[in-house]
Write an enzyme that holds these catalytic residues in place. Structure first.
Site, mmCIF file in Angstrom:
data_model
loop_
_atom_site.group_PDB
_atom_site.id
_atom_site.type_symbol
_atom_site.label_atom_id
_atom_site.label_comp_id
_atom_site.label_asym_id
_atom_site.label_seq_id
_atom_site.Cartn_x
_atom_site.Cartn_y
_atom_site.Cartn_z
ATOM 1 N N ASP A 191 1.001 -1.147 -0.019
ATOM 2 C CA ASP A 191 -0.092 0.016 -0.137
ATOM 3 C C ASP A 191 0.831 1.279 -0.090
ATOM 4 O O ASP A 191 1.685 1.579 0.983
ATOM 5 C CB ASP A 191 -0.905 0.054 1.209
ATOM 6 C CG ASP A 191 -1.863 1.206 1.098
ATOM 7 O OD1 ASP A 191 -2.444 1.548 0.206
ATOM 8 O OD2 ASP A 191 -1.974 1.867 2.384
ATOM 9 N N GLU A 275 -2.054 -1.644 -5.573
ATOM 10 C CA GLU A 275 -2.986 -0.998 -5.986
ATOM 11 C C GLU A 275 -2.933 0.032 -7.210
ATOM 12 O O GLU A 275 -2.015 0.537 -7.265
ATOM 13 C CB GLU A 275 -3.598 -0.348 -4.678
ATOM 14 C CG GLU A 275 -5.430 0.159 -5.169
ATOM 15 C CD GLU A 275 -5.648 0.691 -3.903
ATOM 16 O OE1 GLU A 275 -6.971 0.643 -3.652
ATOM 17 O OE2 GLU A 275 -5.121 1.008 -2.691
ATOM 18 N N ASP A 356 -3.122 1.121 7.041
ATOM 19 C CA ASP A 356 -2.567 0.645 5.958
ATOM 20 C C ASP A 356 -2.164 -0.640 6.072
ATOM 21 O O ASP A 356 -2.137 -1.538 5.030
ATOM 22 C CB ASP A 356 -1.109 1.466 6.179
ATOM 23 C CG ASP A 356 -1.266 2.914 6.098
ATOM 24 O OD1 ASP A 356 -2.306 3.208 5.348
ATOM 25 O OD2 ASP A 356 -0.579 3.648 6.535
#
Length: 418
Positions: A191, A275, A356
Site C-alpha cells: 500500500d 493497487e 495501512d
C-alpha cells in the site's frame, strides 16, 4: 528481452563541437522529413515511404548549397533520425486504432534547436567499443566512457544524450535472456502512501525520503539567482545550468533509491501485489508536489520490469477495490473513512486494524484470488474459495498441478495475522 545500460561519457571540446553539429543535422533532417510527410498527406492523403524520404532529405539534400553541410556528420545518425520519425507515426496510428495501450499518443511535432535536451542514435554501423574502453562514434572520434559495469552482450545501438544539466550519457541497447531467481514462498501486498512511502503486508514499513522537499531550499536559492540574470546573457545560461544540475541531483538520488527498494523486494518475494493508483489525477490536486516527489509510477514500472527479468510476478489490483473499507479478518465492509483515521475497529468482529496494514492484507488477498483462483471467485479475505483454477504461470507455485501430482484441496484464503 531488451535492456538499456547508461554510462557517463566525457567528450573533449572538439568532440563536443562535433556532437553539436550532429545534433543539429539530425534535427534538421527530422524536421525536413516531417514537413514533407505533412505536405503529402495534406495534398492527396499519401504517405511517403522512408526510403524516398531518405533520398530526398539526405542524399539529394547534400548536393544542394542549402544542405551541403549534412555531409560533415555521420549518415548513420541521420538515418536513425528518420527511423525515429517513422516510429513516432506508427505509435500515433497504433494509439488511434487501440493497438497501443496506455495514454493516447499525438502526431509527431517539429524539434526545436532551443531544447536543452538533445539526443541522437547510432546503429551498429555507426559506433564501436575500442579495446581500451573508449567509445568510437562515426565522425566524432574516440570518446572516454566511465564504465560502472560491463555490458552483458554486444550492444545493438547507442544513444548519445545531452541533458539540461550539460551532462553527456551513452545509452546502450542490449538483448539478453531473462535471469530467473530461485523461487521463494513469500508474497506481499503493498500500500503506497505519502506519510510512509509503502507499508507491506508482512508488517515492514518503507519511510518516505522526500528528496524534493529536502532539496527545496537550495532549489529556491538557485531559482532566485536565475531570475535576476538578464535574458540572453551568458550568466543566465550558467544560472540555468545550475538549476538543472540541482534538479538532476534530486532525480538521480530518487531513481537510485527506487532501484534499491524494488531490487530488494523482487529478490525477497515471489509475487508482489499493488493497487492501481490514479497517479495522474492525484498529480493535479493539492498534494501534487508530494505525489510527484514520491515517484509511484516509477516504482511500479521498475517492479514490473524487474519481475519480468527475474521470473517474479507483479499483480495490479483495480483501483475500485475497497481495500481500506474491508476487514481483513472477516471480510465485512465497514464503509469509507477519512484519511485522518489511521486505526479502526471492525463493526462485525471487533478486531482493531491499522489502516495501512489492513489495506495491504486486503490487496494481498485480492491479488492472490485474481492470480490463482477462478474468474468470479471471492476476493475478500476469510471467505472460502469454492474451486481452484489452473495456475497462471506454471512452475511458480509450490502446489502447481502437473503429471503425477494431486491438486491440493482449496482452503480459505485467510491471511495469517502478524
Amino acid at each position: 528481452m531488451y535492456l538499456r545500460y547508461s554510462f557517463r561519457v566525457y567528450p573533449t571540446e572538439g568532440q563536443r563541437q562535433a556532437l553539436a553539429r550532429t545534433f543539429g543535422c539530425a534535427r534538421v533532417v527530422y524536421n525536413d522529413a516531417l514537413a514533407l510527410r505533412k505536405a503529402a498527406w495534406k495534398a492527396d492523403g499519401s504517405r511517403i515511404p522512408i526510403g524516398a524520404l531518405a533520398r530526398s532529405v539526405i542524399t539529394d539534400a547534400k548536393r544542394t548549397d542549402a544542405r551541403s553541410w549534412l555531409g560533415s556528420v555521420s549518415v548513420d545518425a541521420l538515418q536513425s533520425s528518420l527511423r525515429d520519425l517513422d516510429t513516432a507515426y506508427r505509435n500515433f496510428f497504433d494509439s488511434l486504432s487501440g493497438k497501443r495501450a496506455g495514454r493516447p499518443v499525438g502526431l509527431p511535432v517539429f524539434k526545436s534547436r532551443k531544447d536543452y535536451r538533445q539526443s541522437l542514435r547510432f546503429s551498429r554501423n555507426g559506433f564501436r567499443i575500442r579495446s581500451n574502453g573508449k567509445l568510437n562514434l562515426a565522425k566524432v572520434g574516440d570518446v572516454r566512457v566511465k564504465w560502472s559495469r560491463a555490458l552483458p552482450v554486444e550492444p545493438s545501438s547507442v544513444t548519445v544524450v545531452l541533458d539540461a544539466a550539460g551532462r553527456y550519457h551513452a545509452s546502450f541497447v542490449v538483448d539478453v535472456e531473462p535471469e530467473h531467481l530461485p523461487e521463494v514462498d513469500a508474497e506481499v501486498g503493498i500500500d503506497l502512501g505519502l506519510t510512509t512511502y509503502a507499508v507491506l503486508s508482512d508488517g515492514s514499513v518503507i519511510d518516505n525520503p522526500r528528496f524534493l522537499r529536502k532539496a527545496e531550499r537550495k532549489l529556491k536559492a538557485a531559482q532566485r539567482e536565475l531570475s535576476r540574470k538578464a535574458k540572453g546573457s551568458k550568466n543566465r545560461a550558467k544560472a540555468r545550468r545550475k538549476v538543472a544540475r540541482a534538479h538532476a541531483r534530486v532525480a538521480d538520488t530518487r531513481m537510485d533509491w527506487l532501484h534499491q527498494q524494488t531490487t530488494r523486494i523482487i529478490r525477497e518475494t515471489q509475487a508482489v501485489y499493488l493497487e492501481d493508483l490514479n497517479v495522474r489525477g492525484l498529480g493535479r490536486g493539492r498534494l501534487a508536489k508530494s505525489v510527484h516527489d514520491a515517484g509511484w509510477a516509477a516504482f511500479r514500472s521498475l517492479l514490473e520490469e524487474k519481475a519480468a527479468r527475474y521470473g517474479r510476478y507483479v499483480g495490479i489490483v483495480p483501483r475500485a477495490f475497497p481495500s481500506s473499507q474491508l476487514c481483513s479478518a472477516c471480510g465485512h465492509r465497514d464503509g469509507p473513512k477519512p484519511p485522518a483515521i489511521r486505526e479502526w475497529a471492525c463493526g462485525a468482529c471487533g478486531v482493531l486494524h491499522d489502516r495501512d496494514l489492513n489495506a495491504d492484507r486486503n490487496i494481498l488477498a485480492a491479488g492472490r484470488a485474481d492470480r490463482l483462483n477462478a474468474c468470479g471467485g471471492p476476493v475478500s479475505p476469510g471467505v472460502a474459495i469454492p474451486r481452484r483454477a489452473r495456475p497462471v504461470e506454471t512452475g511458480t507455485h509450490r502446489n502447481a498441478t502437473g503429471p503425477g501430482r494431486r491438486p491440493r484441496a482449496a482452503g480459505p484464503a485467510v491471511i495469517p495475522a502478524l
